[in-house]
Design an enzyme around this catalytic site. Structure first.
Site, PDB file in Angstrom:
ATOM      1  CE  LYS A  54     -71.495 -45.117  -9.989  1.00  0.00           C
ATOM      2  NZ  LYS A  54     -70.786 -43.905 -10.339  1.00  0.00           N
ATOM      3  CD  GLN A  98     -69.752 -41.654 -13.161  1.00  0.00           C
ATOM      4  OE1 GLN A  98     -70.125 -42.092 -12.081  1.00  0.00           O
ATOM      5  NE2 GLN A  98     -69.111 -42.395 -14.036  1.00  0.00           N
ATOM      6  CG  ASP A 121     -65.588 -42.680  -6.564  1.00  0.00           C
ATOM      7  OD1 ASP A 121     -65.777 -43.838  -6.950  1.00  0.00           O
ATOM      8  OD2 ASP A 121     -66.010 -41.676  -7.169  1.00  0.00           O
TER       9      ASP A 121
HETATM   10  N1  GUN Z   1     -66.063 -42.962 -13.932  1.00  0.00           N
HETATM   11  C1  GUN Z   1     -65.817 -44.243 -14.303  1.00  0.00           C
HETATM   12  N2  GUN Z   1     -65.662 -45.025 -13.223  1.00  0.00           N
HETATM   13  C2  GUN Z   1     -65.802 -44.230 -12.142  1.00  0.00           C
HETATM   14  C3  GUN Z   1     -65.761 -44.471 -10.732  1.00  0.00           C
HETATM   15  O1  GUN Z   1     -65.529 -45.570 -10.234  1.00  0.00           O
HETATM   16  N3  GUN Z   1     -65.974 -43.393  -9.948  1.00  0.00           N
HETATM   17  C4  GUN Z   1     -66.215 -42.153 -10.461  1.00  0.00           C
HETATM   18  N4  GUN Z   1     -66.406 -41.139  -9.608  1.00  0.00           N
HETATM   19  N5  GUN Z   1     -66.265 -41.894 -11.752  1.00  0.00           N
HETATM   20  C5  GUN Z   1     -66.061 -42.945 -12.584  1.00  0.00           C
END
Ligand code: GUN
Length: 294
Positions: A54, A98, A121
């Site tokens: 990311k 996350q 998100d």
């Molecule tokens: N953990 C796995 N996929 C995601 C996601 O798309 N967003 C977040 N915040 N955590 C994750």
């Protein structure tokens, strides 16, 4: 006959390129550099890898990346304090905490504390409710990516039979809402659905998001259907290594479907690209600017 393989890696790179163009425009025309803050608690290897990609792609798209790493033992109050600080920071347009979070943390309380305007998100109940009501919303990244991929095969989803296998808040439910907004006829199937293979065989568009390796078999698929595999399952592979497989038995499905996403290289790369899209959208909305071209 063999299905067309939907190349998520290339499609995601194109989308990131468009994001980069919009970031440049925002910066030169309005002096805004979109900023994405990512909060990682502890050191789950999968999460570390995801957060690392990311950061790299955020910077490549010309945006600011703010990384916050907290120890596994962090308290709810400390995490909340960080979220509040990011909510108040004008350089931050998107906040992502996350998941999963360690057991001493109430994840829903943390997600609820994120400013809905910065909720890239799309997990805040305000954004989930806005999506379900057909109002402008920040939408979860993986379902956004799924729709983008499906539309590379079927530019209009109107009138198509869509079946979503899985009803999670992160994928299944928001995906069903997006499909409805595209005028598809939507069925959400799950672990208690009676005769799941027969339900899947109705689908012109089949989305598998259950987290069960190769659960969807070739004979569950209508000939010519578009199959989007959201599953990322790590299973033991040859010579002690692990490998990634989807929720769809790819080798069987590829002989029946019209188009199908591979795992890896299908939905996975789209998720981060859509996170960047959401960050640019959030930055525009916060600044009172029209929606960007991505
Ligand atoms: N953990 C796995 N996929 C995601 C996601 O798309 N967003 C977040 N915040 N955590 C994750």
């Amino acid at each position: 006959m063999s299905a067309r393989i939907i190349d998520g890696k290339t499609i995601a790179a194109e989308l990131r390129g468009k994001v980069g163009g919009e970031v440049k425009r925002l910066s030169t025309q309005h002096g805004i550099v979109p900023g994405l803050a990512v909060v990682l608690v502890g050191s789950n290897p999968a999460s570390e890898a995801y957060v690392g990609s990311k950061k790299k792609m955020t910077v490549e798209a010309g945006m600011r990346s703010f990384d916050h790493r907290l120890p596994e033992t962090v308290s709810q109050a400390e995490l909340m304090a960080l979220v509040n600080k990011l909510n108040a920071d004008p350089a931050v347009h998107g906040i992502l905490v996350q998941l999963p979070l360690p057991p001493q943390i109430n994840s829903q309380d943390v997600l609820n504390a994120i400013d809905p305007a910065k909720d890239v998100d799309g997990f805040h109940p305000i954004n989930a409710g806005r999506l379900a009501s057909g109002l402008p919303a920040l939408v979860p990244c993986t379902p956004l990516g799924c729709i983008h991929l499906a539309k590379t095969v079927r530019p209009s989803l109107a009138g198509l039979e869509a079946v979503v296998v899985g009803r999670s808040n992160i994928v299944g439910k928001p995906l069903a809402q997006l499909l409805l907004a595209e005028n598809a006829t939507v069925t959400v199937a799950h672990s208690r659905t009676a005769d799941l293979p027969a339900v899947c065989r109705r689908a012109d568009l089949l989305f598998a998001a259950v987290g069960r390796p190769e659960m969807v078999r070739g004979d569950w698929i209508k000939p010519g259907a578009t199959v989007i595999d959201v599953g990322i399952n790590r299973v033991p592979g040859a010579n002690g290594k692990s490998r990634l497989i989807g929720d769809v038995a790819f080798d069987e499905a590829v002989a029946v479907a019209g188009a199908i996403t591979p795992v890896p290289g299908g939905v996975g790369p789209m998720t981060i690209a859509c996170l960047l899209v959401n960050t640019v959208r959030a930055a525009c909305a916060i600044a009172g600017l029209p929606k960007p071209a991505v």
